[in-house]
Enzyme design. Structure first.
Site, PDB file in Angstrom:
ATOM      1  N   ASP A  57      -4.508   2.770   2.041  1.00 22.55           N
ATOM      2  CA  ASP A  57      -3.770   1.571   1.615  1.00 22.55           C
ATOM      3  C   ASP A  57      -3.502   0.605   2.768  1.00 22.55           C
ATOM      4  O   ASP A  57      -3.028  -0.507   2.542  1.00 22.55           O
ATOM      5  CB  ASP A  57      -2.400   1.963   1.023  1.00 22.55           C
ATOM      6  CG  ASP A  57      -2.520   2.503  -0.395  1.00 22.55           C
ATOM      7  OD1 ASP A  57      -3.608   2.387  -0.987  1.00 22.55           O
ATOM      8  OD2 ASP A  57      -1.511   3.034  -0.894  1.00 22.55           O
TER       9      ASP A  57
ATOM     10  N   LYS B  13       4.477  -2.361  -1.701  1.00 26.12           N
ATOM     11  CA  LYS B  13       3.512  -2.857  -2.707  1.00 26.12           C
ATOM     12  C   LYS B  13       3.729  -2.116  -4.013  1.00 26.12           C
ATOM     13  O   LYS B  13       4.266  -0.995  -4.035  1.00 26.12           O
ATOM     14  CB  LYS B  13       2.072  -2.680  -2.239  1.00 26.12           C
ATOM     15  CG  LYS B  13       1.604  -1.234  -1.993  1.00 26.12           C
ATOM     16  CD  LYS B  13       1.140  -0.467  -3.214  1.00 26.12           C
ATOM     17  CE  LYS B  13       0.719   0.962  -2.857  1.00 26.12           C
ATOM     18  NZ  LYS B  13       0.761   1.904  -3.984  1.00 26.12           N
TER      19      LYS B  13
END
Ligand code: C5P
Length: 282
Positions: free
Chosen positions: A130, A8
């Protein structure tokens, strides 16, 4: 079974305060990109975990994810897992968190235990801030400690140049270095969520000053990339990976070629949406 665990980038990252438990409240836009680790899962008589980078085997989040899922569902942990790393480690690209999310999803399938999105989200939050985002992937607004994820409409394809200066960063150290005057309201990120497009300039990253104070080499990398991609350059997460978005692969390749004298690790990856089924919460 082979599962992809994509990297990401944080298109914007604002820190709005510190919580009682020491974690920080954040508002971020996250986007998965076409660079991924692979998790190969096979049925086996006992549990085995191996990694293409042997130094990452001990205490890996994948192993912790497997243990947590087995404990929670009373499943047998028996399986053979091989993690093929491609995402740089300690880089701000969420590789370890993505591996953990892929392990939760892949193992629940392999062990044939139906675990819904809500339960996976709880397990994911236990593994790291995350990890919940990777149960969604794509474009998302992420808030709280990282556990509140709101999917956003997919953004148009952007070719991302990722540049890593070749050292790892401790996320905890960067957060510890952050001072309250670097916090912000999060409003800029929430506004940006409504108008994401390839032409948009990157949002703020409130961790960037702390990163640069702790790791001057990260700032040198940022300046080198900004010189070839002015107005498009940003640091992802707690760094040190620097990103720049381009409309075409060719433009990204030209910028990468200009950076060659620095001998940085570089990759070019388009905006990526995980395949159907890989992200149970999407
Ligand atoms: O959750 P995770 O283990 O990935 O976080 C690593 C470190 O980053 C935490 O120990 C904490 O110091 C910091 N962090 C934080 N606030 C967040 C996420 C991470 O302070 N929302």
């Amino acid at each position: 079974m082979t599962c992809r665990a994509p990297a990401k980038i944080n298109l914007s990252l604002q820190i709005t305060g510190r919580r009682q438990d020491g974690f920080h409240e954040l508002v971020s836009i996250m986007q998965t990109v076409g660079l991924w680790d692979e998790l190969e899962i096979r049925p086996a008589p006992s549990f085995q975990f191996r990694c293409s980078q042997p130094t990452l085997t001990h205490g890996n989040l994948v192993e912790r994810a497997a243990r947590l899922l087995a404990d929670e569902t009373h499943a047998s942990r028996a399986s053979d897992i091989y993690l093929k790393k491609s995402i740089p480690v300690g880089a701000g690209l969420g590789g370890g968190s993505s591996d953990a999310a892929a392990a939760l999803v892949g193992l629940s399938r392999c062990w044939n235990i139906p675990v819904g999105c809500e339960r996976l989200r709880t397990l994911a939050t236990n593994l790291g801030s995350d990890v919940p985002y990777f149960l969604y992937g794509g474009t998302a607004l992420v808030e709280g400690r990282g556990e509140h994820v709101t999917p956003l409409p997919p953004m148009e394809t952007v070719w991302w140049l990722l540049v890593n200066p070749g050292f790892t960063v401790s996320t905890a150290d960067v957060f510890n270095e952050l001072t309250p005057r670097e916090w912000s309201s999060g409003e800029q990120t929430r506004q940006m969520a409504h108008q994401l497009n390839a032409a948009a300039s990157p949002g703020p990253n409130n961790l960037q000053p702390a990163l640069f104070r702790l790791y001057p080499a990260a700032e040198r990398c940022y300046r080198a990339v900004a010189a070839v991609a002015p107005g498009a350059t940003f640091v992802t997460g707690s760094g040190p990976t620097v990103c720049a978005g381009f409309r075409t692969r060719g433009e990204a390749e030209n910028a990468a070629a200009e950076l060659q004298p620095h001998s940085y690790w570089t990759a070019i990856a388009p905006t990526y949406r995980p395949e159907e089924g890989a992200t149970p919460c999407a």
